[in-house]
Design a protein around this motif. Structure first.
Motif, PDB file in Angstrom:
ATOM      1  N   LEU A 181       0.071  -8.516 -13.894  1.00 36.02           N
ATOM      2  CA  LEU A 181       0.578  -7.751 -12.764  1.00 36.02           C
ATOM      3  C   LEU A 181       1.158  -8.692 -11.710  1.00 36.02           C
ATOM      4  O   LEU A 181       0.516  -9.671 -11.325  1.00 36.02           O
ATOM      5  N   PHE A 182       2.383  -8.404 -11.246  1.00 40.76           N
ATOM      6  CA  PHE A 182       2.980  -9.165 -10.151  1.00 40.76           C
ATOM      7  C   PHE A 182       2.086  -9.045  -8.927  1.00 40.76           C
ATOM      8  O   PHE A 182       1.687  -7.945  -8.545  1.00 40.76           O
ATOM      9  N   GLY A 183       1.773 -10.179  -8.298  1.00 41.90           N
ATOM     10  CA  GLY A 183       0.985 -10.141  -7.067  1.00 41.90           C
ATOM     11  C   GLY A 183       1.690  -9.357  -5.981  1.00 41.90           C
ATOM     12  O   GLY A 183       1.069  -8.610  -5.226  1.00 41.90           O
ATOM     13  N   GLY A 184       3.006  -9.500  -5.895  1.00 40.91           N
ATOM     14  CA  GLY A 184       3.778  -8.777  -4.890  1.00 40.91           C
ATOM     15  C   GLY A 184       3.737  -7.276  -5.085  1.00 40.91           C
ATOM     16  O   GLY A 184       3.721  -6.508  -4.122  1.00 40.91           O
ATOM     17  N   ARG A 185       3.721  -6.839  -6.334  1.00 43.86           N
ATOM     18  CA  ARG A 185       3.634  -5.393  -6.617  1.00 43.86           C
ATOM     19  C   ARG A 185       2.285  -4.868  -6.152  1.00 43.86           C
ATOM     20  O   ARG A 185       2.195  -3.824  -5.535  1.00 43.86           O
ATOM     21  N   LEU A 186       1.226  -5.618  -6.443  1.00 42.32           N
ATOM     22  CA  LEU A 186      -0.104  -5.200  -6.009  1.00 42.32           C
ATOM     23  C   LEU A 186      -0.175  -5.145  -4.483  1.00 42.32           C
ATOM     24  O   LEU A 186      -0.716  -4.189  -3.917  1.00 42.32           O
ATOM     25  N   LEU A 187       0.395  -6.141  -3.812  1.00 44.03           N
ATOM     26  CA  LEU A 187       0.386  -6.121  -2.346  1.00 44.03           C
ATOM     27  C   LEU A 187       1.186  -4.943  -1.798  1.00 44.03           C
ATOM     28  O   LEU A 187       0.820  -4.359  -0.774  1.00 44.03           O
ATOM     29  N   GLN A 188       2.269  -4.573  -2.462  1.00 38.94           N
ATOM     30  CA  GLN A 188       3.043  -3.402  -2.058  1.00 38.94           C
ATOM     31  C   GLN A 188       2.170  -2.152  -2.138  1.00 38.94           C
ATOM     32  O   GLN A 188       2.128  -1.335  -1.220  1.00 38.94           O
ATOM     33  N   TRP A 189       1.453  -1.998  -3.257  1.00 33.77           N
ATOM     34  CA  TRP A 189       0.568  -0.842  -3.417  1.00 33.77           C
ATOM     35  C   TRP A 189      -0.514  -0.835  -2.340  1.00 33.77           C
ATOM     36  O   TRP A 189      -0.809   0.190  -1.749  1.00 33.77           O
ATOM     37  N   VAL A 190      -1.114  -2.004  -2.104  1.00 28.77           N
ATOM     38  CA  VAL A 190      -2.194  -2.125  -1.123  1.00 28.77           C
ATOM     39  C   VAL A 190      -1.702  -1.753   0.275  1.00 28.77           C
ATOM     40  O   VAL A 190      -2.341  -0.971   0.984  1.00 28.77           O
ATOM     41  N   ASP A 191      -0.556  -2.296   0.689  1.00 27.32           N
ATOM     42  CA  ASP A 191      -0.039  -2.042   2.034  1.00 27.32           C
ATOM     43  C   ASP A 191       0.383  -0.580   2.202  1.00 27.32           C
ATOM     44  O   ASP A 191       0.095   0.039   3.227  1.00 27.32           O
TER      45      ASP A 191
END
Length: 138
Positions: A23-33
């Motif tokens: 999983l892209f870290g940036g994608r996960l951060l997008q979901w989190v934010d």
């Protein structure tokens, strides 16, 4: 602070993966934010919020294609113009933590983008605060 938790699940799909099939870290951060903003909106009773701060981001383990992630949010504190949340992401397939964020701070703002007092002091499990604001505008 009374116990409040908000849980959302995300499925890791092929388009969410990097060149290492993780999983892209940036994608996960997008979901989190994005989900944290939704929690902040329901807690503060306004859609006029901004992300002010995220603590150190701790990627603990990887997630891969087909994994089901659980993003769990808790209200840590209310400030005069802000709400502070925490987030923990767990891989529901492996049971391992994927990411931890101790603090995500959101601030209510006025039309000019300046911090605005919100008057909230305790979490709510529902959407009544945002509904009350919408009803007042109509």
């Amino acid at each position: 602070m009374s116990e409040y938790r908000h849980l959302v699940r995300k499925w890791v799909k092929p388009e969410d993966l990097n060149q290492h099939d993780a999983l892209f870290g940036g994608r996960l951060l997008q979901w989190v934010d994005e989900e944290a903003a939704i929690v902040a909106v329901t807690q503060l009773g306004t859609i006029d919020i901004v992300t002010r701060h995220m603590s150190a981001i701790d990627f603990v383990s990887r997630a891969g294609r087909g994994d089901l992630l659980e993003l769990e949010y808790r209200v840590v504190a209310f400030g005069r113009t802000s709400v502070t949340l925490s987030c923990r992401v767990e891989n529901a397939v492996t049971g391992q933590d994927v990411l931890r964020l101790d603090t995500l701070v959101f601030v209510a703002v006025d039309r000019d983008g300046k911090p605005a007092e919100h008057g909230m002091t305790a979490p709510t499990p529902g959407t009544e605060r945002i509904r009350d604001v919408a009803a007042a505008v109509r």
